[in-house]
Structures are given as C-alpha cells and as structure tokens.
Design an enzyme around this catalytic site. Structure first.
Site, PDB file in Angstrom:
ATOM      1  N   HIS A 178       6.417 -10.497  48.568  1.00 52.86           N
ATOM      2  CA  HIS A 178       7.573  -9.635  48.381  1.00 52.86           C
ATOM      3  C   HIS A 178       8.446 -10.145  47.258  1.00 52.86           C
ATOM      4  O   HIS A 178       9.630  -9.848  47.185  1.00 52.86           O
ATOM      5  CB  HIS A 178       8.365  -9.499  49.682  1.00 52.86           C
ATOM      6  CG  HIS A 178       7.485  -9.336  50.875  1.00 52.86           C
ATOM      7  ND1 HIS A 178       7.159 -10.367  51.701  1.00 52.86           N
ATOM      8  CD2 HIS A 178       6.794  -8.265  51.311  1.00 52.86           C
ATOM      9  CE1 HIS A 178       6.312  -9.939  52.613  1.00 52.86           C
ATOM     10  NE2 HIS A 178       6.068  -8.673  52.405  1.00 52.86           N
TER      11      HIS A 178
HETATM   12  S1  FES Z   1       8.388 -13.007  49.703  1.00 48.88           S
HETATM   13 FE1  FES Z   1       7.897 -12.186  51.643  1.00 48.88          FE
HETATM   14  S2  FES Z   1       6.562 -13.670  52.412  1.00 48.88           S
HETATM   15 FE2  FES Z   1       7.146 -14.511  50.529  1.00 48.88          FE
END
Ligand code: FES
Ligand code: HEM
Lengths: 186, 431
Positions: A151
């Site tokens: 993410h």
């Molecule tokens: S940014 Fe969501 S798990 Fe690493």
C-alpha cells in the site's frame, strides 16, 4: 404480578437471579476452552529464539532470517546510510518512538534504532510492514531504506516510517550480539 | 402479500395425510408456486434466483473439492494441482468453484444496485435489506478464506494483509490477531481453521438466505414502480409459471457467461501469482485481492494520513486504524441505508435527481474498484481519497438532503395504472 414485583424481593427472585448468574458463568466457562484452542499452541510458542552467524555480512549487505514465522532483516549499513539516518530531525518523523524492544520507550534517533553505541552500522528489524504485514523491499523507496509495495509505505535507512499508510517504525525485536559474529534474536 | 391464507389443496390421500402432520408440500406450494409476484417485474429482478442457484453451485462443487483437498501448508498447493491434473473432472469442479465465486459476487452487486435503484430497502423492507447485507458480509468472509486455501502467494499475502486489519485495534489488536492466526504469522494453524470455517460459513449463508426469503414473503416484492400491490387479481401473477420461467431465462443467460469464463478464460479473474507456492519471506511486488474486493481495498488504502488533534502531535486515529475503519464503515453504512434515504418515493423512476446520483454512485464504485487494482502511489492515491469522500458523502449527505430537496415526479396511483399508461407517464415532465 406487576404489583408483586414492585414490593420486597422474595426468596424466589433471589433464586432466579442466582440461578441465572450461575448459568451465565457456566456458559462462559464452557466457551473458554474452544476460544483458547485458537490461540498459538505450545509448539508455535516454543520457537522463541534463534542464533544467526552475521560474520559474512559486508557493509551494504543484508540478510533475512525467519523468526517465529516472521522475517527479520539484519542489515550491515554503509557509513553513508548511517549518516543519512542521523541527519533527520525527530520532528520530521511520522512516528517519533524508537519501537526498540531492547530499550523500552525512547525517541527514534538513529542510535536508538541501531544495535547501539559502537554497532551503529547494524540494524535488526522485524520485516513486516507495520501497516498490514507485507514484507518491504530493501534499498528502495523515496528515502533509500525500505519500500512496502502493498500500500505504498516508505521507510528510511533506519527503518522509520516516512510516508504512506503504515503507522509505526519497523519494530525491533529483542536481540543481542553474543559475540562479534553471532546475533541472538528472541 | 402472502396474506396468510393458503391456496393449497391436497389432492390425494397421501398428501392429505401428510398435510395434517408436516405441511411441507403446502409450504412449498405457497412459497414457490402460488406465491403472487407483481406482474411488472423486469429482468433485474431475476438476480435473486440466480444468487440462490449460485450458492448451491458453490456448495456442491466445494464439497467434492474438499474430498481431495489437503488443508496443510505442506500439502495444500500440491493437492490443488493434483485436483487439476489427476482427479476425475477435478479441473472442472475447481474452475466452476473459483469462477463461480466471481459470478456469485457479480450477481450480488447487481442485486444490491437493483435494490438501491428501486428503493427496495425502504419501509417496510428494512429487515429484508439488513439480512441481505449480512449475507453479503458472510459471502465476503467465505470467499476470503476460500482464496487462502490453494496456498499460493496471493493466498498467503492476502491472508496476511486482511488479518493485519485486526492489529489496528488499539491495545488488544495484536493479541486478537495472534488468536485468529493461531501463531505469530499466517501458518499451518491458520490454513486449517480457514478450511474449517470456509466449510461452515456457506451453510450459515443458507440459514440467513432462508430468513431473507421469509422476510421477502412477508412484505412481498417491490416492483419497478415502487408502488405496493393494491389489487392482487389485476396486478400479480403466480410465481409458477411466470416468475419461474423468467428466472430460468435469466439464469440461462447468466450461465452462458459463467460457462464462457470456465471453459475459455478460466484464469482471467484469478491472479498468476497464485500459481506460485506461498513464500513467507517474499511479498509479491503488487498485492491485489480478488476483483470483487477492489473498491473496498481502494478505500482502505486511501487513508494514508493520521488524524490528530489540530496543532498538536496527539494522534487520535492513526492511518492504519483510519483505513480499516473507513473500509468497515463503507460496508456497515449499508445497514443504515433505510434510514439515511429520507425520500418517501421508492423507485428512482420517479426521482429525477436521485436517478442521476444513483448512476454517479455506480460509476464512483466502479472507479474505486479500478483504483484498487492500481499501485498505491501518486495520483492514484489522491483520486482514491476523493472518490472515498464521495462514497461516504453519497450516503451521509446526498441521500438525506435529496429527500427534502428533490421534487419527485407524480407517482402512479397503482401498478395497473402505471403499466397501462407507461408511455404517457414517461413523457410527462415533473410537476
Ligand atoms: S503498506 Fe500496507 S502492508 Fe505495507
Ligand atoms: C458461499 C459459497 C462459497 C464461496 C463464495 C467460495 C469461494 C471460494 C474461493 C474464492 C476459493 C478459491 C478458488 C481458487 O482460486 O482456487 C475457494 C476454494 C475452495 N473452496 Fe470454496 N466457496 C464457497 C463454498 C464452499 C463450500 C460449501 C465448500 C465445501 C467444503 C468449499 C470448499 C472449497 C475448497 C476445498 C477449496 C480449495 C480448492 C480450490 O482452491 O479450488 N467452498 N472457495
């Protein structure tokens, strides 16, 4: 009936309440074993510590080992990386806590994040992104440290969260150097 | 609309005997044969029946797959390949099951949007709607755990990310997460319990579906006019043969698409990384859930900022908890939809403004899904943040506001009037 319940409690009321309470306590007690059954079992808990030979890790190199089913990053940082980490003011950080289980509470300074005085080049961290647990990729991201592709979390060379949804710096597990070559985790 | 009275007449000695002891044939007759349905239902109303059949398809294919599947980290991946290559028709059962899950979700989304368009959630059908949202939640849990079973890279990392949600809960989060996983990370105990629950949940769905249909048969179906049935004789037809045949047509068309995927594009909706065995030391470069979770995934990733008390460092909700709350909220908000939509008019056909906002909402949901499949950086994140804000605004601002602002078109006095004067009503401007 309603007239009666407004008056003094009777022996029967007491018996109802006592029986009901015992029933509730009993039901809860019966539910406990199946609930507890889902917790980590003895064999999982037994994997508590490991020893790793780090003598062959040159500056700029890193290895990943498995501890309690989780990846642990062991990185021998270059002087440049250590310097970069030291140059960041605490105020710029998203998470100002060191998150180092060997220290207790403390600010996320470069030294507090490393293996300590004299071993500033070493950094040992649990390799699960503090967002939702993916494994960040080393030597990438906007801050030259780690980048989590899941993410989009960026960590700096001291594993501190700088950008993206992760809330905390990469966690530092309990560890110690039992000699210059051997690191014990857990 | 079932009205409580029954038109069942046992015809022979045996059915009379049974009727006095266990009136099951009467129940079936009243629910699926004589049951009156509005005569103006359109094709969008066939998705309920399609969903029921898809649930049965998933259960039948699942039960036979479970006869060959091995729920262990050492055996799972190989057992699925074994099913594909060596088990008689294993390839077919698995492809029906995997693509069936996608088709199931496709149908449920159409079904939900249908409900939103025709205001199906409004008084007196709130409980019916809530049971539907509950089914949707159970489906999501079932499909998530099912996807972990083949033990590929996406299985493993999907499970890691989703169970990571629980670690966002303040104070007890990590304890809860380890309790769910049965370890410190996703592993053998996790896979085993997911298999156990993946087997269980579909039968719980069957239970909730029964309640859903029961509630439906108490209130009766809505119809495209949103006007309740007033004259049973004139405005309804018996379920069999009218609705049965129509549902059968819908189902046949649906199955053509289903078969197209199963036989010609069997892996189109899956992900190639899931053909790599799970590796707990390597995250795939780009983790994406199955397509049907993408809009919610985009909402999760949109919250990249901490929410603090202004001008201080005190963080109230950190970005991780914020993302999880937004994602949970985006589904939970459906539960209260009947009370957020303040308009008395049911069908979008008579709500000129709502009709437009409905389509904007559909487009926003699809765009969120598209963003969920893109990497989480730069413009994609900003777009996801804007669309997430709009998603919530639709429910929390637009719907309550429309209820008093919008001037609905004249609602026809009855279904019979609407159906007979269809053309002239459509041409009439709003008053
Ligand atoms: S940014 Fe969501 S798990 Fe690493
Ligand atoms: C609500 C209904 C169901 C849904 C939505 C669903 C969904 C899924 C999904 C998405 C997968 C992964 C498919 C893949 O990529 O290979 C899966 C796998 C599996 N499911 Fe289900 N399932 C349902 C019902 C059931 C039932 C009732 C059983 C019975 C035991 C079952 C048994 C299995 C098995 C054994 C697998 C692993 C084999 C495989 O991956 O194909 N499922 N399920």
């Amino acid at each position: 009936m309603s007239a009666k319940s407004k008056s003094e409690p009777t022996r029967r009321d007491f018996l109802y309440i006592a029986t009901g309470t015992m029933g509730a306590v009993g039901a809860a007690a019966v539910m406990w074993p199946p609930i507890r059954l889902m917790s980590p079992d003895a064999s999982t808990l037994a994997l508590s510590s490991i020893e790793v030979d780090v003598s062959s890790i040159e500056p700029g190199q890193a290895i990943t080992v498995k501890w309690r089913g989780k990846p642990v990053f062991i990185r021998n940082r270059t002087d440049k990386e250590v310097e970069e980490a030291g140059a960041v003011a605490i105020d710029e950080l998203k998470d100002k806590e060191a998150r180092n289980q060997n220290l207790g509470a403390g600010p996320a300074t470069a030294v507090n994040r490393s293996a300590g005085e004299g071993k500033e080049n070493w950094i040992v961290m649990i390799g699960n992104c503090t967002h939702l647990g993916c494994i960040p990729v080393g030597l990438s991201g906007d801050f030259g440290g780690w980048f989590c592709p899941c993410h989009g979390s960026h960590y700096d060379t001291a594993g501190r969260i700088r950008k993206g949804p992760a809330p905390e710096n990469l966690l530092i597990p309990p560890f110690e150097f039992i000699s210059d070559e051997t690191l014990k985790i857990g | 609309m079932s009205g409580g009275h029954s038109e069942y007449n046992p015809s022979n000695g045996f059915t009379k005997w049974l009727d006095a002891r266990l009136p099951l044939p009467r129940f079936v007759y009243d629910s699926f044969i004589a049951y009156p349905v509005p005569r103006n239902l359109n094709g969008w109303y066939t998705f309920g029946a399609i969903l029921a059949i898809m649930l049965i398809v998933q259960i039948i294919t699942g039960v036979v797959l479970a006869m060959h599947y091995v729920a262990s980290t050492a055996g799972a991946f190989n057992s699925v390949e074994f099913i594909m290559r060596d088990v008689n028709y294993g390839w077919l059962m698995r492809r029906l099951h995997a693509n069936g899950a996608s088709m199931f979700f496709f149908a449920v989304y159409i079904h939900i949007f249908r409900g939103m368009y025709y205001g199906s959630y409004k008084n007196p059908r709130e409980v019916l709607w809530i049971l539907g949202v509950l089914i949707f939640l159970l489906m999501m849990a079932t499909a998530f755990m099912g996807y972990v079973l083949p033990w590929g890279q996406m299985s493993f990392w999907g499970a890691t990310v989703i169970t990571g949600f629980f670690s966002a809960i303040p104070l007890v989060g990590t304890t809860i997460q380890e309790w769910l996983l049965g370890g410190f990370a996703v592993g053998n105990p996790t896979l085993n319990r997911f298999f156990s629950l993946h087997y269980l949940l579909p039968f719980m769905i069957v239970g909730v579906v029964a309640l859903h249909v029961w509630a439906l048969h108490v209130t009766g179906q809505t119809n495209p006019t949103g006007v309740e049935v007033k004259n049973m004789k004139k405005e309804t037809v018996p379920f069999t043969p009218y609705a049965t045949i129509k549902d059968f047509l819908g189902l046949s068309l649906f199955f053509i698409v289903f078969a197209w995927f199963v036989f010609y594009l069997p892996d189109y909706m899956g992900h190639p990384d899931n053909y790599i065995r799970a590796n707990s030391l390597k995250t795939p470069a780009h983790i994406v859930p199955e397509w049907y979770f993408l809009p919610f995934y985009a909402i999760l990733r949109a919250i990249t900022f901490n929410i603090s008390i202004p001008f201080t460092d005190i963080v109230l909700i950190n970005s991780k908890l914020g993302g999880v709350l937004a994602m949970v909220g985006s589904i939970a908000i459906l539960f209260v939809l009947p009370w957020l939509d303040t308009s008395k008019v049911r069908s979008a056909s008579y709500r000129p403004l709502y009709k437009q906002f409905f389509w904007v909402f559909v487009v926003v949901s699809v765009l969120l899904g598209w963003l969920g499949s893109k990497p989480a950086d730069g413009g994609y994140v900003i777009a996801a943040q804007i669309l997430t804000a709009y998603y919530f605004a639709h429910f929390l601002i637009i719907l309550p506001w429309l209820g008093w602002y919008e001037k609905p078109k004249q609602v026809p006095p009855s279904i019979a009037d609407a159906v007979l004067k269809k053309k002239s009503t459509a041409a009439q401007p709003a008053e």
